[in-house]
Design an enzyme around this catalytic site. Sequence first.
Site, PDB file in Angstrom:
ATOM      1  N   ARG A 118       0.839  -1.190   0.000  1.00  0.00           N
ATOM      2  CA  ARG A 118       0.000   0.000   0.000  1.00  0.00           C
ATOM      3  C   ARG A 118       0.882   1.250   0.000  1.00  0.00           C
ATOM      4  O   ARG A 118       1.955   1.251   0.618  1.00  0.00           O
ATOM      5  CB  ARG A 118      -0.827  -0.070   1.287  1.00  0.00           C
ATOM      6  CG  ARG A 118      -1.728   1.096   1.556  1.00  0.00           C
ATOM      7  CD  ARG A 118      -2.950   0.987   0.750  1.00  0.00           C
ATOM      8  NE  ARG A 118      -4.003   1.857   1.246  1.00  0.00           N
ATOM      9  CZ  ARG A 118      -4.941   2.356   0.461  1.00  0.00           C
ATOM     10  NH1 ARG A 118      -4.968   2.080  -0.820  1.00  0.00           N
ATOM     11  NH2 ARG A 118      -5.905   3.115   0.962  1.00  0.00           N
ATOM     12  N   THR A 431      -9.003   1.534  -9.647  1.00  0.00           N
ATOM     13  CA  THR A 431      -8.513   0.318  -8.994  1.00  0.00           C
ATOM     14  C   THR A 431      -8.687  -0.846  -9.945  1.00  0.00           C
ATOM     15  O   THR A 431      -9.512  -0.796 -10.852  1.00  0.00           O
ATOM     16  CB  THR A 431      -9.301   0.060  -7.686  1.00  0.00           C
ATOM     17  OG1 THR A 431      -9.121   1.166  -6.837  1.00  0.00           O
ATOM     18  CG2 THR A 431      -8.821  -1.184  -6.950  1.00  0.00           C
ATOM     19  N   ASN A 451      -6.079   4.941  -6.769  1.00  0.00           N
ATOM     20  CA  ASN A 451      -7.208   5.610  -6.122  1.00  0.00           C
ATOM     21  C   ASN A 451      -8.189   6.168  -7.145  1.00  0.00           C
ATOM     22  O   ASN A 451      -8.816   5.400  -7.829  1.00  0.00           O
ATOM     23  CB  ASN A 451      -6.763   6.654  -5.095  1.00  0.00           C
ATOM     24  CG  ASN A 451      -7.927   7.027  -4.196  1.00  0.00           C
ATOM     25  OD1 ASN A 451      -8.776   6.188  -3.928  1.00  0.00           O
ATOM     26  ND2 ASN A 451      -8.005   8.251  -3.741  1.00  0.00           N
ATOM     27  N   ASP A 473      -7.308   8.524   0.918  1.00  0.00           N
ATOM     28  CA  ASP A 473      -7.886   7.440   1.718  1.00  0.00           C
ATOM     29  C   ASP A 473      -7.667   7.667   3.217  1.00  0.00           C
ATOM     30  O   ASP A 473      -8.246   6.971   4.048  1.00  0.00           O
ATOM     31  CB  ASP A 473      -7.307   6.081   1.300  1.00  0.00           C
ATOM     32  CG  ASP A 473      -7.924   5.585  -0.008  1.00  0.00           C
ATOM     33  OD1 ASP A 473      -9.048   6.001  -0.327  1.00  0.00           O
ATOM     34  OD2 ASP A 473      -7.279   4.787  -0.704  1.00  0.00           O
ATOM     35  N   SER A 502      -7.851   1.146   3.584  1.00  0.00           N
ATOM     36  CA  SER A 502      -8.265   0.834   2.218  1.00  0.00           C
ATOM     37  C   SER A 502      -9.489  -0.058   2.221  1.00  0.00           C
ATOM     38  O   SER A 502      -9.702  -0.826   3.155  1.00  0.00           O
ATOM     39  CB  SER A 502      -7.122   0.091   1.518  1.00  0.00           C
ATOM     40  OG  SER A 502      -7.542  -0.411   0.274  1.00  0.00           O
ATOM     41  N   GLY A 524     -13.825   1.554  -4.895  1.00  0.00           N
ATOM     42  CA  GLY A 524     -13.885   2.248  -3.604  1.00  0.00           C
ATOM     43  C   GLY A 524     -14.543   1.367  -2.547  1.00  0.00           C
ATOM     44  O   GLY A 524     -14.315   0.161  -2.517  1.00  0.00           O
TER      45      GLY A 524
END
Length: 619
Positions: A118, A431, A451, A473, A502, A524
């Site tokens: 991440r 994503t 994102n 985020d 996330s 999302g």
Amino acid sequence: MAKQRQWRQNARMAPASTLRRRFHILTLLLSLSLPLGCAAERDHSWTIDARRYAVAADHPDASAAGAEILAMGGNAVDAAVATSFALAVVRPESCGLGGGGFMLIHRKGMAPVGLDYREQAPAGIRRDLYRDANGNPDPMRIQRGGLSVGVPGTVRGLLHALEAYGSGRVTRAQIIAPAIRLANRALVVDAHLAESIESFREAAEKDPAIARRFRELRQALIDSDGRARTRVDRSSMAITLEAIADRGADGFCDGEIARNIVRAVRNDGGVMTREDLAAYRVREVTPLRGSYLGHDVIGMPPPSSGGAVILETLNILHALDDDRIRAAYDWDYIGNNRSSAPPGLSRYAVNLSDPESMWGLYAHLLIESMKPAFADRATLLGDASPNVAADVAGMLDPARAKRIAEGIDERHAAPWTRYDKGSLAAIDGGTSHLSVIDADGMAVACTESVNLLFGSRILAPDTGVILNDTMDDFALDTTTPNAFGLRQSERNIVRAGARPLSSMSPTIVLKDGDVRLVVGASGGPRIITSTLQTLLHVVVGDRRVNDAVAEPRLHQQWLPDIVYVQPTMRDGVRAKLTQRGHTLKERKDIGHVQAIERLADGSLRAACDPMKGGRPAGK
Ligand code: DON
């Protein structure tokens, strides 16, 4: 009886009409974005059956890249890495080397492993950088541009996966080769990319400052007459990929490419440094595990919230009574022809002599189970680093699930305030998910992101790398929702060195120790609910994945207190949800799911969500 027949007919017809409508939209978009003569591109099939191995990614060329590596003798990790590098070329709007992700790996005889690559807040980040001149939080500073960029982790994550879990039978250069081939030919813009370019083009047309500020991206996507391109040049990405093939992570995190990336971010007001890039480390984590209806469900721990929210929801559904959930599922999706009234059901308020009262019960119980889990996401979770607490154990305590289940009323929606702990003040994007199963039953679920569409909108010159805007985020404070309307607590406040919470939810389901399902999504917070619903179709409904990914979905994320439903959601379900006090809103996309299931005879079925235009590959 007539009602029943009509009902069954609806239940049978709805998925077909759903698919037809989606197919129509796709062919329409394709015909808009592709020159005539590309008829082959319109052939759209989102599911395959395979005997040995399968890859389901949200772009056909990416699935093919993974399958090519499997055909050479690579394992599921080799294939996942090849697929991800290919996605970095063909899904620039969704993921890539400027972003980050999570990878979940299952191999028989080995404890499951999670890789957390991440994005991470640069060391120089301070909360006040996101405030305007009056000291108020300014969402635009964290959503786009230099300050929205987290230190990217994808390259290190993929190379770590390869070194630690790859087969060793295929070289790094061989694994990156399909992506380099794709980067060296112009990328044909498909429907998803066309929509993404269009949304950027509209923003840039409305606000010339956007066009000036994100000049590199604009030139890549829009021609000099202001028209969206139908082919995008990705040749600079080929150079970046070659550097990685030659020099490994140093090819990206050190030297010319790193310099270009850092310069582009800092020129736009960001604070990321070369030291941030050099210091980034992949974390190996122990996945979360739970069980539901005889299946083991494996998910990512924080900073992914997906594993915890999915497992908490399953715990609540279990506490609501397995028979009741199965029977309610059958009513909403199959018709009542599969389960005659299960014995436990008469304990509840539904009136079995009035079939109508069953409508929407499954959807209602699912929503009421997701609501407290999302409230917990908002209030209990943050990065699981040493200096940030994440109360996953609290979320997954079965006694708590039982208490919540006991409070669920099957006739009425609970107000969101029931799950408010007072820790908050009052109030499709970018994503990509890929699933792989290889011939030995090794499985990878991998979700990656930049994102929002095209991330920060910063395209680092000469690298092909689009940098993420994953800093959004994080929460700026407990009152300001992020771009996905998510409200979050102090545990996920932006802070240097932390990784933001996330929704990405790569998930592997085992049955008797063997992989049964590999699933995940983009979209999302809708990632969590679409992954969960696909899993439930397979586990509760015993449905095949191609049906599971195409069924209309719903979404509830605690706040806003709204249930989103796809346009094709059945009328009976909608009516009964409204009657129970849910506020419904239509939404075209509720996640884009890519899944593979392994059937009892060992064969595979893979399915790509028809909404994003992916196509699985396998043999
Ligand atoms: O990690 C997250 O939760 C977000 N960065 C995911 C963003 C996303 O899925 C956008 N849509 N496709």
